[in-house]
Motif scaffolding. Structure first.
Motif, PDB file in Angstrom:
ATOM      1  N   ASN A 125     -42.168 -33.111-129.837  1.00 60.79           N
ATOM      2  CA  ASN A 125     -41.348 -31.970-129.434  1.00 60.79           C
ATOM      3  C   ASN A 125     -40.249 -31.784-130.479  1.00 60.79           C
ATOM      4  O   ASN A 125     -40.538 -31.555-131.633  1.00 60.79           O
ATOM      5  CB  ASN A 125     -40.803 -32.132-128.016  1.00 60.79           C
ATOM      6  N   GLU A 126     -38.983 -31.930-130.088  1.00 61.54           N
ATOM      7  CA  GLU A 126     -37.877 -31.776-131.043  1.00 61.54           C
ATOM      8  C   GLU A 126     -37.439 -33.116-131.640  1.00 61.54           C
ATOM      9  O   GLU A 126     -36.541 -33.145-132.483  1.00 61.54           O
ATOM     10  CB  GLU A 126     -36.686 -31.093-130.368  1.00 61.54           C
ATOM     11  N   ASP A 127     -38.035 -34.201-131.190  1.00 61.24           N
ATOM     12  CA  ASP A 127     -37.677 -35.531-131.675  1.00 61.24           C
ATOM     13  C   ASP A 127     -38.716 -36.017-132.679  1.00 61.24           C
ATOM     14  O   ASP A 127     -39.753 -35.390-132.882  1.00 61.24           O
ATOM     15  CB  ASP A 127     -37.547 -36.500-130.502  1.00 61.24           C
ATOM     16  N   MET A 143     -44.530 -21.599-123.355  1.00 57.96           N
ATOM     17  CA  MET A 143     -45.277 -22.835-123.556  1.00 57.96           C
ATOM     18  C   MET A 143     -44.344 -24.017-123.298  1.00 57.96           C
ATOM     19  O   MET A 143     -43.275 -24.115-123.895  1.00 57.96           O
ATOM     20  CB  MET A 143     -45.797 -22.861-124.992  1.00 57.96           C
ATOM     21  N   SER A 144     -44.735 -24.896-122.396  1.00 55.10           N
ATOM     22  CA  SER A 144     -43.890 -26.035-122.071  1.00 55.10           C
ATOM     23  C   SER A 144     -44.167 -27.198-123.019  1.00 55.10           C
ATOM     24  O   SER A 144     -45.274 -27.377-123.509  1.00 55.10           O
ATOM     25  CB  SER A 144     -44.107 -26.469-120.628  1.00 55.10           C
ATOM     26  N   ALA A 145     -43.142 -27.979-123.267  1.00 58.82           N
ATOM     27  CA  ALA A 145     -43.260 -29.126-124.156  1.00 58.82           C
ATOM     28  C   ALA A 145     -43.926 -30.286-123.421  1.00 58.82           C
ATOM     29  O   ALA A 145     -43.728 -30.468-122.225  1.00 58.82           O
ATOM     30  CB  ALA A 145     -41.882 -29.536-124.646  1.00 58.82           C
ATOM     31  N   LYS A 146     -44.694 -31.054-124.167  1.00 61.97           N
ATOM     32  CA  LYS A 146     -45.335 -32.236-123.601  1.00 61.97           C
ATOM     33  C   LYS A 146     -44.269 -33.292-123.305  1.00 61.97           C
ATOM     34  O   LYS A 146     -43.298 -33.432-124.042  1.00 61.97           O
ATOM     35  CB  LYS A 146     -46.357 -32.785-124.600  1.00 61.97           C
ATOM     36  N   ILE A 147     -44.445 -34.013-122.215  1.00 63.52           N
ATOM     37  CA  ILE A 147     -43.519 -35.081-121.857  1.00 63.52           C
ATOM     38  C   ILE A 147     -44.071 -36.401-122.399  1.00 63.52           C
ATOM     39  O   ILE A 147     -45.211 -36.768-122.122  1.00 63.52           O
ATOM     40  CB  ILE A 147     -43.322 -35.155-120.333  1.00 63.52           C
ATOM     41  N   TYR A 148     -43.256 -37.082-123.185  1.00 60.74           N
ATOM     42  CA  TYR A 148     -43.659 -38.341-123.806  1.00 60.74           C
ATOM     43  C   TYR A 148     -42.866 -39.500-123.209  1.00 60.74           C
ATOM     44  O   TYR A 148     -41.693 -39.352-122.880  1.00 60.74           O
ATOM     45  CB  TYR A 148     -43.375 -38.314-125.312  1.00 60.74           C
TER      46      TYR A 148
END
Length: 121
Positions: free
Chosen positions: A94-96, A1-6
């Protein structure tokens, strides 16, 4: 699963426009460093820059600790702390972490919903 780009800067700018009582909208990385956004212009900080660093590191640690219960309870949608001088809301990106600080008399029921709408759009 790819992380969403913000687009962190766009999110922070949009959050600051939600309500004039919002003082700060910033993205904190998993090590507790501010990577985007910041204090609204012409707003006096409630704490020193050194205190900001400690708050951000503590926030990153708290978010990591909350993840320990994701399997049992599900992922955290947002977390909120109501203090005498401010309301603080955190949302995972995501991780932030999107960290938002508002005046204590802000509408704390509507504010997280509006923030999530921006993040999820």
């Amino acid at each position: 699963m790819s992380a969403k780009i913000y687009d962190y800067s766009k999110i922070c700018d949009s959050v600051l426009l939600i309500d004039p009582k919002i003082r700060f909208a910033g993205v904190i990385n998993d090590r507790g460093r501010l990577v985007a956004g910041g204090m609204k212009p012409n707003v006096e900080p409630l704490e020193s820059e050194k205190d900001d660093e400690m708050i951000f590191m503590e926030l990153a640690l708290r978010v990591k600790m909350r993840k320990e219960f994701d399997k049992q309870l599900g992922v955290v949608n947002f977390a909120m702390a109501s203090r005498e001088r401010a309301i603080a809301i955190s949302v995972l990106l995501n991780e932030d972490i999107l960290y938002v600080v508002s005046e204590p008399d802000s509408d704390y029921c509507a504010l997280p919903k509006k923030i999530l709408e921006i993040v999820n759009s």
